[in-house]
Design a protein around this motif. Structure first.
Motif, PDB file in Angstrom:
ATOM      1  N   ILE A  12       0.846  -1.193   0.000  1.00  0.00           N
ATOM      2  CA  ILE A  12       0.000   0.000   0.000  1.00  0.00           C
ATOM      3  C   ILE A  12       0.880   1.241   0.000  1.00  0.00           C
ATOM      4  O   ILE A  12       0.578   2.222  -0.671  1.00  0.00           O
ATOM      5  CB  ILE A  12      -0.942  -0.003   1.217  1.00  0.00           C
ATOM      6  N   GLU A  13       1.973   1.184   0.735  1.00  0.00           N
ATOM      7  CA  GLU A  13       2.890   2.326   0.775  1.00  0.00           C
ATOM      8  C   GLU A  13       3.404   2.665  -0.618  1.00  0.00           C
ATOM      9  O   GLU A  13       3.491   3.834  -0.987  1.00  0.00           O
ATOM     10  CB  GLU A  13       4.059   2.040   1.711  1.00  0.00           C
ATOM     11  N   GLU A  14       3.710   1.651  -1.416  1.00  0.00           N
ATOM     12  CA  GLU A  14       4.173   1.893  -2.778  1.00  0.00           C
ATOM     13  C   GLU A  14       3.079   2.590  -3.589  1.00  0.00           C
ATOM     14  O   GLU A  14       3.347   3.536  -4.328  1.00  0.00           O
ATOM     15  CB  GLU A  14       4.553   0.580  -3.461  1.00  0.00           C
ATOM     16  N   LYS A  15       1.845   2.145  -3.448  1.00  0.00           N
ATOM     17  CA  LYS A  15       0.729   2.760  -4.175  1.00  0.00           C
ATOM     18  C   LYS A  15       0.546   4.212  -3.764  1.00  0.00           C
ATOM     19  O   LYS A  15       0.277   5.075  -4.603  1.00  0.00           O
ATOM     20  CB  LYS A  15      -0.557   1.980  -3.936  1.00  0.00           C
ATOM     21  N   ILE A  16       0.699   4.497  -2.469  1.00  0.00           N
ATOM     22  CA  ILE A  16       0.563   5.866  -1.979  1.00  0.00           C
ATOM     23  C   ILE A  16       1.644   6.754  -2.576  1.00  0.00           C
ATOM     24  O   ILE A  16       1.372   7.859  -3.047  1.00  0.00           O
ATOM     25  CB  ILE A  16       0.603   5.900  -0.433  1.00  0.00           C
ATOM     26  N   VAL A  17       2.872   6.272  -2.582  1.00  0.00           N
ATOM     27  CA  VAL A  17       3.985   7.049  -3.127  1.00  0.00           C
ATOM     28  C   VAL A  17       3.778   7.302  -4.620  1.00  0.00           C
ATOM     29  O   VAL A  17       4.007   8.411  -5.105  1.00  0.00           O
ATOM     30  CB  VAL A  17       5.335   6.348  -2.850  1.00  0.00           C
ATOM     31  N   LEU A  18       3.326   6.304  -5.357  1.00  0.00           N
ATOM     32  CA  LEU A  18       3.070   6.481  -6.789  1.00  0.00           C
ATOM     33  C   LEU A  18       1.983   7.524  -7.025  1.00  0.00           C
ATOM     34  O   LEU A  18       2.111   8.371  -7.915  1.00  0.00           O
ATOM     35  CB  LEU A  18       2.675   5.141  -7.428  1.00  0.00           C
ATOM     36  N   LEU A  19       0.928   7.477  -6.233  1.00  0.00           N
ATOM     37  CA  LEU A  19      -0.156   8.446  -6.366  1.00  0.00           C
ATOM     38  C   LEU A  19       0.338   9.852  -6.024  1.00  0.00           C
ATOM     39  O   LEU A  19       0.012  10.813  -6.722  1.00  0.00           O
ATOM     40  CB  LEU A  19      -1.328   8.053  -5.456  1.00  0.00           C
ATOM     41  N   GLN A  20       1.141   9.977  -4.977  1.00  0.00           N
ATOM     42  CA  GLN A  20       1.703  11.279  -4.616  1.00  0.00           C
ATOM     43  C   GLN A  20       2.569  11.826  -5.751  1.00  0.00           C
ATOM     44  O   GLN A  20       2.508  13.016  -6.060  1.00  0.00           O
ATOM     45  CB  GLN A  20       2.539  11.167  -3.343  1.00  0.00           C
ATOM     46  N   ASN A  21       3.352  10.969  -6.374  1.00  0.00           N
ATOM     47  CA  ASN A  21       4.200  11.399  -7.487  1.00  0.00           C
ATOM     48  C   ASN A  21       3.371  11.860  -8.676  1.00  0.00           C
ATOM     49  O   ASN A  21       3.703  12.852  -9.332  1.00  0.00           O
ATOM     50  CB  ASN A  21       5.161  10.284  -7.899  1.00  0.00           C
ATOM     51  N   GLU A  22       2.281  11.157  -8.968  1.00  0.00           N
ATOM     52  CA  GLU A  22       1.407  11.552 -10.071  1.00  0.00           C
ATOM     53  C   GLU A  22       0.777  12.906  -9.800  1.00  0.00           C
ATOM     54  O   GLU A  22       0.693  13.758 -10.677  1.00  0.00           O
ATOM     55  CB  GLU A  22       0.316  10.500 -10.283  1.00  0.00           C
ATOM     56  N   LYS A  23       0.331  13.112  -8.568  1.00  0.00           N
ATOM     57  CA  LYS A  23      -0.278  14.395  -8.208  1.00  0.00           C
ATOM     58  C   LYS A  23       0.754  15.520  -8.261  1.00  0.00           C
ATOM     59  O   LYS A  23       0.443  16.631  -8.686  1.00  0.00           O
ATOM     60  CB  LYS A  23      -0.909  14.314  -6.820  1.00  0.00           C
ATOM     61  N   LYS A  24       1.980  15.227  -7.849  1.00  0.00           N
ATOM     62  CA  LYS A  24       3.042  16.226  -7.901  1.00  0.00           C
ATOM     63  C   LYS A  24       3.298  16.648  -9.345  1.00  0.00           C
ATOM     64  O   LYS A  24       3.426  17.830  -9.645  1.00  0.00           O
ATOM     65  CB  LYS A  24       4.321  15.664  -7.275  1.00  0.00           C
ATOM     66  N   LYS A  25       3.367  15.675 -10.253  1.00  0.00           N
ATOM     67  CA  LYS A  25       3.577  15.980 -11.671  1.00  0.00           C
ATOM     68  C   LYS A  25       2.433  16.824 -12.222  1.00  0.00           C
ATOM     69  O   LYS A  25       2.655  17.747 -13.013  1.00  0.00           O
ATOM     70  CB  LYS A  25       3.701  14.692 -12.484  1.00  0.00           C
ATOM     71  N   LEU A  26       1.213  16.514 -11.808  1.00  0.00           N
ATOM     72  CA  LEU A  26       0.051  17.254 -12.273  1.00  0.00           C
ATOM     73  C   LEU A  26       0.113  18.703 -11.813  1.00  0.00           C
ATOM     74  O   LEU A  26      -0.118  19.629 -12.594  1.00  0.00           O
ATOM     75  CB  LEU A  26      -1.226  16.580 -11.751  1.00  0.00           C
ATOM     76  N   ILE A  27       0.449  18.921 -10.554  1.00  0.00           N
ATOM     77  CA  ILE A  27       0.562  20.285 -10.030  1.00  0.00           C
ATOM     78  C   ILE A  27       1.689  21.029 -10.727  1.00  0.00           C
ATOM     79  O   ILE A  27       1.543  22.205 -11.087  1.00  0.00           O
ATOM     80  CB  ILE A  27       0.791  20.257  -8.499  1.00  0.00           C
ATOM     81  N   GLU A  28       2.811  20.358 -10.963  1.00  0.00           N
ATOM     82  CA  GLU A  28       3.923  20.998 -11.669  1.00  0.00           C
ATOM     83  C   GLU A  28       3.497  21.401 -13.074  1.00  0.00           C
ATOM     84  O   GLU A  28       3.867  22.466 -13.564  1.00  0.00           O
ATOM     85  CB  GLU A  28       5.130  20.070 -11.716  1.00  0.00           C
ATOM     86  N   LYS A  29       2.705  20.555 -13.713  1.00  0.00           N
ATOM     87  CA  LYS A  29       2.218  20.857 -15.059  1.00  0.00           C
ATOM     88  C   LYS A  29       1.311  22.086 -15.026  1.00  0.00           C
ATOM     89  O   LYS A  29       1.369  22.940 -15.900  1.00  0.00           O
ATOM     90  CB  LYS A  29       1.458  19.642 -15.602  1.00  0.00           C
ATOM     91  N   LEU A  30       0.491  22.191 -14.000  1.00  0.00           N
ATOM     92  CA  LEU A  30      -0.402  23.337 -13.865  1.00  0.00           C
ATOM     93  C   LEU A  30       0.365  24.630 -13.623  1.00  0.00           C
ATOM     94  O   LEU A  30       0.003  25.677 -14.133  1.00  0.00           O
ATOM     95  CB  LEU A  30      -1.357  23.134 -12.677  1.00  0.00           C
ATOM     96  N   MET A  31       1.398  24.536 -12.830  1.00  0.00           N
ATOM     97  CA  MET A  31       2.102  25.728 -12.396  1.00  0.00           C
ATOM     98  C   MET A  31       3.287  26.105 -13.285  1.00  0.00           C
ATOM     99  O   MET A  31       3.953  27.098 -13.022  1.00  0.00           O
ATOM    100  CB  MET A  31       2.605  25.538 -10.955  1.00  0.00           C
ATOM    101  N   GLU A  32       3.537  25.360 -14.333  1.00  0.00           N
ATOM    102  CA  GLU A  32       4.693  25.602 -15.199  1.00  0.00           C
ATOM    103  C   GLU A  32       4.846  27.058 -15.615  1.00  0.00           C
ATOM    104  O   GLU A  32       5.866  27.669 -15.400  1.00  0.00           O
ATOM    105  CB  GLU A  32       4.605  24.746 -16.466  1.00  0.00           C
ATOM    106  N   ASN A  33       3.858  27.600 -16.252  1.00  0.00           N
ATOM    107  CA  ASN A  33       3.967  28.956 -16.820  1.00  0.00           C
ATOM    108  C   ASN A  33       2.872  29.869 -16.307  1.00  0.00           C
ATOM    109  O   ASN A  33       2.206  30.436 -17.062  1.00  0.00           O
ATOM    110  CB  ASN A  33       3.815  28.924 -18.348  1.00  0.00           C
TER     111      ASN A  33
END
Length: 56
Positions: A12-33
């Motif tokens: 479950i910990e691995e799944k949580i970390v993967l989900l956190q990474n996906e959300k981080k990428k999404l926020i970075e994509k939103l905040m790029e420019n």
């Protein structure tokens, strides 16, 4: 100081970390420019948006 995080595969910990990474990428994509223009929002696919609401 360096921190090394060890996560067992298939847990479950691995799944949580993967989900956190996906959300981080999404926020970075939103905040790029700066969100002011709204251009970054237009680049989202339907899959990106639905992914926000999926229970993994």
């Amino acid at each position: 100081m360096e921190v090394i995080k060890i996560i067992a595969k298939g847990t479950i910990e691995e799944k949580i970390v993967l989900l956190q990474n996906e959300k981080k990428k999404l926020i970075e994509k939103l905040m790029e420019n700066k969100l002011v223009s709204g251009e970054n929002l237009k680049s989202f696919t339907e899959e990106d948006i639905l992914g926000l609401f999926q229970n993994r």
